[in-house]
Scaffold this active site. Structure first.
Site, PDB file in Angstrom:
ATOM      1  N   TYR A  68       0.809  -1.210   0.000  1.00 17.80           N
ATOM      2  CA  TYR A  68       0.000   0.000   0.000  1.00 17.80           C
ATOM      3  C   TYR A  68       0.845   1.265   0.000  1.00 17.80           C
ATOM      4  CZ  TYR A  68      -4.352   2.495   0.998  1.00 17.80           C
ATOM      5  OH  TYR A  68      -5.462   3.289   0.935  1.00 17.80           O
ATOM      6  N   LYS A  80      -0.220 -14.304   2.950  1.00 21.10           N
ATOM      7  CA  LYS A  80      -0.143 -15.087   1.710  1.00 21.10           C
ATOM      8  C   LYS A  80       1.255 -15.694   1.625  1.00 21.10           C
ATOM      9  CE  LYS A  80      -2.041 -16.391  -2.232  1.00 21.10           C
ATOM     10  NZ  LYS A  80      -3.206 -17.295  -2.316  1.00 21.10           N
ATOM     11  N   ASP A  99      -6.820 -15.346   0.686  1.00 26.48           N
ATOM     12  CA  ASP A  99      -7.934 -15.706  -0.201  1.00 26.48           C
ATOM     13  C   ASP A  99      -8.963 -16.543   0.558  1.00 26.48           C
ATOM     14  OD1 ASP A  99      -5.828 -17.488  -0.089  1.00 26.48           O
ATOM     15  OD2 ASP A  99      -5.940 -18.116  -2.175  1.00 26.48           O
ATOM     16  N   ASP A 119      -6.776  -3.429   4.005  1.00 25.76           N
ATOM     17  CA  ASP A 119      -7.588  -2.420   3.318  1.00 25.76           C
ATOM     18  C   ASP A 119      -8.776  -3.095   2.637  1.00 25.76           C
ATOM     19  OD1 ASP A 119      -8.117   0.165   2.126  1.00 25.76           O
ATOM     20  OD2 ASP A 119      -7.358  -0.685   0.247  1.00 25.76           O
ATOM     21  N   ASP A 179     -13.042  -3.371   3.990  1.00 23.86           N
ATOM     22  CA  ASP A 179     -14.190  -2.874   3.236  1.00 23.86           C
ATOM     23  C   ASP A 179     -15.212  -3.988   3.043  1.00 23.86           C
ATOM     24  OD1 ASP A 179     -12.889  -0.423   3.000  1.00 23.86           O
ATOM     25  OD2 ASP A 179     -13.506  -0.147   0.913  1.00 23.86           O
TER      26      ASP A 179
HETATM   27 MG    MG Z   1     -10.378   1.653   1.492  1.00 23.86          MG
END
Ligand code: MG
Ligand code: NAI
Length: 343
Positions: free
Chosen positions: A125, A177, A210, A234, A238
């Protein structure tokens, strides 16, 4: 003594939901001095700066801030940098905390109460990208130091949750991961495991990101505290917001060693800005997280109870299927804060 809270509404619906959250804070009766400050795209257009030094100083002076949202220009604009990213860096806001709790609204799943701890300073990010002709490269940096800090923050929170429970245990799920990103996520996973080993009251497990996405949809009640790297956090948070009513109700905290910035997860929502229909609940619940940080957990709980009572009485904005305005929802929350016997 009175608390000082810096208010940074920013752009779009930030201008509507941050005043609502400030009203809710004031309605707790706590002595709070509000310090207004400017940031965002509108601020950049007016002053040439997206995050003026005066705002950084105000946040430092207050120690806690409520931030709305800012609007990003669609194309790269010379000199413009996202204020929330700049603040995360300026104040070393290393832990992004995003709780998900069931709400009495039609499209919330029942029985959920979990929290995502997202590392907030590095990983994919952080935008370390470069272009080499027709090849584009992003660097994903993971360090032991940053992994240790977020691990400790998540373990401490999980331990507090365990202490508040009759069964006395809490679950920490490390999401990564490492099967593919063995070096970066391998370091993250191993570091979190080392830190978590000292917290014997926790059941520590791990899950590939995943699979975590699948379980978040299929059986989210299995989660308690999730700790993960920046971009995974992130995205998963959401998705988590979508389980309990959507972006309009999701709160978050950015915690650093000296400063903490609280913000609804949503952005500036230009499609509905200025219409008076933005959902203030995400911002109001962010204000409750701010009170938790100040140690005012009783008052934080009062705000959450007032929010639940308001939504349960079908006072809801259009994003939750209701017809109420921002002002009507805010007044309904405040009425319940002022009239409920909470002592
Ligand atoms: Mg966001
Ligand atoms: P967004 O979160 O602003 O909007 C997504 C959808 O959710 C829209 O349909 C919007 O109407 C709805 N929505 C958002 N907040 C709501 C609220 N309080 N009540 C009711 N409905 C709400 O995300 P989008 O559209 O991707 O981005 C818009 C702008 O916001 C962009 O410039 C983006 O860069 C910025 N943004 C800023 C953030 C920040 O400052 N932390 C975070 C996310 C986006």
């Amino acid at each position: 003594m009175s608390y000082r809270v810096c208010l940074i509404p920013g752009d779009g619906v930030g201008q509507e939901v941050i005043p609502a959250a400030a009203e809710a804070l004031a309605a707790t009766g706590l002595p709070i001095e509000f310090v207004p400050a400017d940031a965002g795209w509108g601020c950049f257009e007016r002053t040439g700066e997206a995050l003026p030094d005066a705002t950084v100083d105000a946040v430092r002076h207050c120690g806690v801030a409520l931030f709305g949202a800012t609007q990003s220009p669609l194309r790269k604009v010379e000199g413009y940098r996202s204020p929330i990213l700049a603040m995360r860096r300026a104040f070393d806001l290393y832990a992004n905390v995003r709780p998900t709790r069931s709400l009495p609204v039609p499209d919330s799943r029942p029985g959920l109460d979990f929290v995502i701890f997202r590392e907030n300073t590095e990983g994919l990010y952080s935008g370390r990208e470069r272009r080499d002709g027709d090849t584009a490269i992003a660097e994903r940096v993971i360090t032991r130091a940053a992994s240790e800090r977020i691990a400790r923050a998540a373990c401490e929170a999980a331990a507090r949750r365990a202490a508040g429970r009759e069964a006395g245990r809490a679950r920490l799920t490390i999401v990564h991961k490492a099967n593919v990103l063995g070096i970066t996520d391998g370091l993250f996973r191993d570091t979190v495991r080392e830190v978590a080993a000292a917290y014997t009251m926790l059941d520590v497990g791990e899950m590939l990101v995943d699979a975590a996405a699948m379980w978040l949809v299929k059986d989210p009640a299995r989660f308690d505290v999730i700790v993960t790297t920046n971009l995974f956090g992130d995205i998963l948070s959401d998705a988590a917001a979508g389980l309990v009513g959507g972006l309009g109700v999701a709160p978050s905290a950015n915690l650093g060693p000296a400063v903490a910035v609280f913000e609804p997860v949503h952005g500036s929502a230009p499609d509905i800005a200025g219409q008076g229909v933005a959902n203030p609940i995400g911002a109001i619940l962010s204000a409750a997280l701010l009170l938790d940080r100040l140690g005012e957990t009783t008052h934080a709980g009062r705000i959450r109870a007032a929010v639940d009572a308001t939504l349960g009485a079908d006072v809801r904005t259009p994003d939750l299927g209701g017809t109420a305005t921002t002002g009507e929802v805010t007044r309904a929350v405040i009425e319940r804060l002022e009239t409920r016997d909470w002592r």
